[in-house]
Design a protein around this motif. Structure first.
Motif, short mmCIF file in Angstrom:
data_model
loop_
_atom_site.label_atom_id
_atom_site.label_comp_id
_atom_site.label_asym_id
_atom_site.label_seq_id
_atom_site.Cartn_x
_atom_site.Cartn_y
_atom_site.Cartn_z
N TYR A 118 48.96 38.20 39.32
CA TYR A 118 48.53 37.25 38.37
C TYR A 118 48.35 37.75 36.86
CZ TYR A 118 46.60 34.27 42.28
OH TYR A 118 46.52 33.60 43.35
N GLU A 119 48.05 39.02 36.86
CA GLU A 119 48.00 39.53 35.51
C GLU A 119 49.33 39.44 34.80
OE1 GLU A 119 46.14 43.65 33.67
OE2 GLU A 119 47.24 43.87 35.47
N MET A 120 50.50 39.80 35.62
CA MET A 120 51.72 39.57 34.85
C MET A 120 52.01 38.31 34.50
SD MET A 120 54.03 42.78 36.94
CE MET A 120 54.17 41.66 38.42
N LYS A 121 51.92 37.38 35.49
CA LYS A 121 52.10 36.00 35.21
C LYS A 121 51.19 35.42 34.03
CE LYS A 121 54.15 31.95 35.98
NZ LYS A 121 55.48 31.98 35.36
N SER A 122 49.89 35.54 34.32
CA SER A 122 49.05 34.87 33.28
C SER A 122 48.76 35.50 32.12
CB SER A 122 47.87 34.41 34.17
OG SER A 122 46.76 35.69 34.22
N GLU A 142 38.85 39.56 34.44
CA GLU A 142 38.72 37.88 34.64
C GLU A 142 39.11 37.37 35.86
OE1 GLU A 142 39.55 33.95 31.89
OE2 GLU A 142 40.07 36.06 31.17
N LEU A 143 40.29 38.19 36.03
CA LEU A 143 41.13 37.82 37.39
C LEU A 143 40.24 38.00 38.58
CD1 LEU A 143 44.61 38.75 36.58
CD2 LEU A 143 43.92 36.31 36.87
N GLY A 144 39.58 39.17 38.51
CA GLY A 144 38.56 39.45 39.80
C GLY A 144 37.60 38.96 39.88
N LYS A 145 36.82 38.31 38.59
CA LYS A 145 35.89 37.22 38.89
C LYS A 145 36.36 35.81 39.35
CE LYS A 145 33.03 39.10 34.90
NZ LYS A 145 32.53 38.69 33.49
N LEU A 146 37.43 35.53 39.11
CA LEU A 146 37.84 34.20 39.55
C LEU A 146 38.21 34.21 41.10
CD1 LEU A 146 40.53 33.12 36.81
CD2 LEU A 146 38.52 31.97 37.39
N MET A 147 38.69 35.38 41.43
CA MET A 147 38.99 35.70 42.79
C MET A 147 37.58 35.88 43.70
SD MET A 147 42.21 37.94 42.74
CE MET A 147 42.66 37.92 44.61
N ASP A 148 36.68 36.71 43.15
CA ASP A 148 35.56 36.65 44.00
C ASP A 148 34.60 35.39 43.97
OD1 ASP A 148 35.88 39.34 44.05
OD2 ASP A 148 34.57 40.28 42.66
N SER A 149 34.69 34.71 42.72
CA SER A 149 34.01 33.25 43.13
C SER A 149 34.75 32.22 43.80
CB SER A 149 33.45 32.63 41.56
OG SER A 149 34.93 32.37 40.83
N GLU A 150 36.02 32.53 44.28
CA GLU A 150 36.83 31.50 44.86
C GLU A 150 36.95 30.28 44.25
OE1 GLU A 150 35.51 30.62 49.15
OE2 GLU A 150 35.65 32.98 49.59
N LEU A 205 48.04 25.56 34.50
CA LEU A 205 49.12 25.49 33.51
C LEU A 205 48.54 26.02 32.23
CD1 LEU A 205 52.06 24.77 32.71
CD2 LEU A 205 51.29 22.31 32.10
N GLU A 206 47.54 25.76 31.94
CA GLU A 206 46.74 26.16 30.49
C GLU A 206 46.62 27.74 30.75
OE1 GLU A 206 43.12 24.06 30.14
OE2 GLU A 206 44.14 22.05 29.84
N LYS A 207 45.97 28.29 32.01
CA LYS A 207 45.76 29.62 31.93
C LYS A 207 47.15 30.30 32.38
CE LYS A 207 41.00 29.27 33.64
NZ LYS A 207 40.56 29.99 32.63
N GLY A 208 48.19 30.04 32.54
CA GLY A 208 49.48 30.68 32.76
C GLY A 208 50.03 31.06 34.14
#
Length: 114
Positions: free
Chosen positions: A15-19, A25-33, A42-45
């Protein structure tokens, strides 16, 4: 638990490479499902484009969180195995109607002739 942590790290790397978003931030998104629709992804890449932008039911189906709720490790594993087996499948040669013995006999005739 260790294996799940390793999988999470691998996903965060991808996700880090793609977005281009931070690991934190990615860890927070994943932890909060966190669920996002196609436009937000698309906006977030996370994606390169949206297949259906004309307001059809397909767009709603593809971007709705319920479409992602069918996630199953077994389904993913089966899908991957099917793709691998399709790539590794050896096609049988077309049946010419000739027997191997007939071909060997012809080969011997040719060999003995020259």
């Amino acid at each position: 638990m260790q294996m799940l942590d390793e999988v999470k790290e691998s996903i965060i790397n991808a996700y880090e490479m793609k977005s281009g978003l931070s690991r934190r931030e990615l860890g927070k998104l994943m932890d909060s499902e966190y669920w996002m629709n196609a436009n937000e992804a698309l906006e977030k890449g996370f994606i390169d484009g949206i297949l259906y932008k004309d307001g059809t039911d397909d767009e709603a189906r593809l971007s709705a969180p319920s479409a992602l709720m069918g996630y199953s490790p077994a389904q993913i594993q089966n899908s991957i195995m099917e793709k691998i087996s399709a790539k590794c499948r050896i096609e049988k040669p077309a049946d010419t109607g000739r027997k191997a013995d007939d071909l060997l006999e012809r080969l011997n005739l040719i060999k003995n002739h020259f």
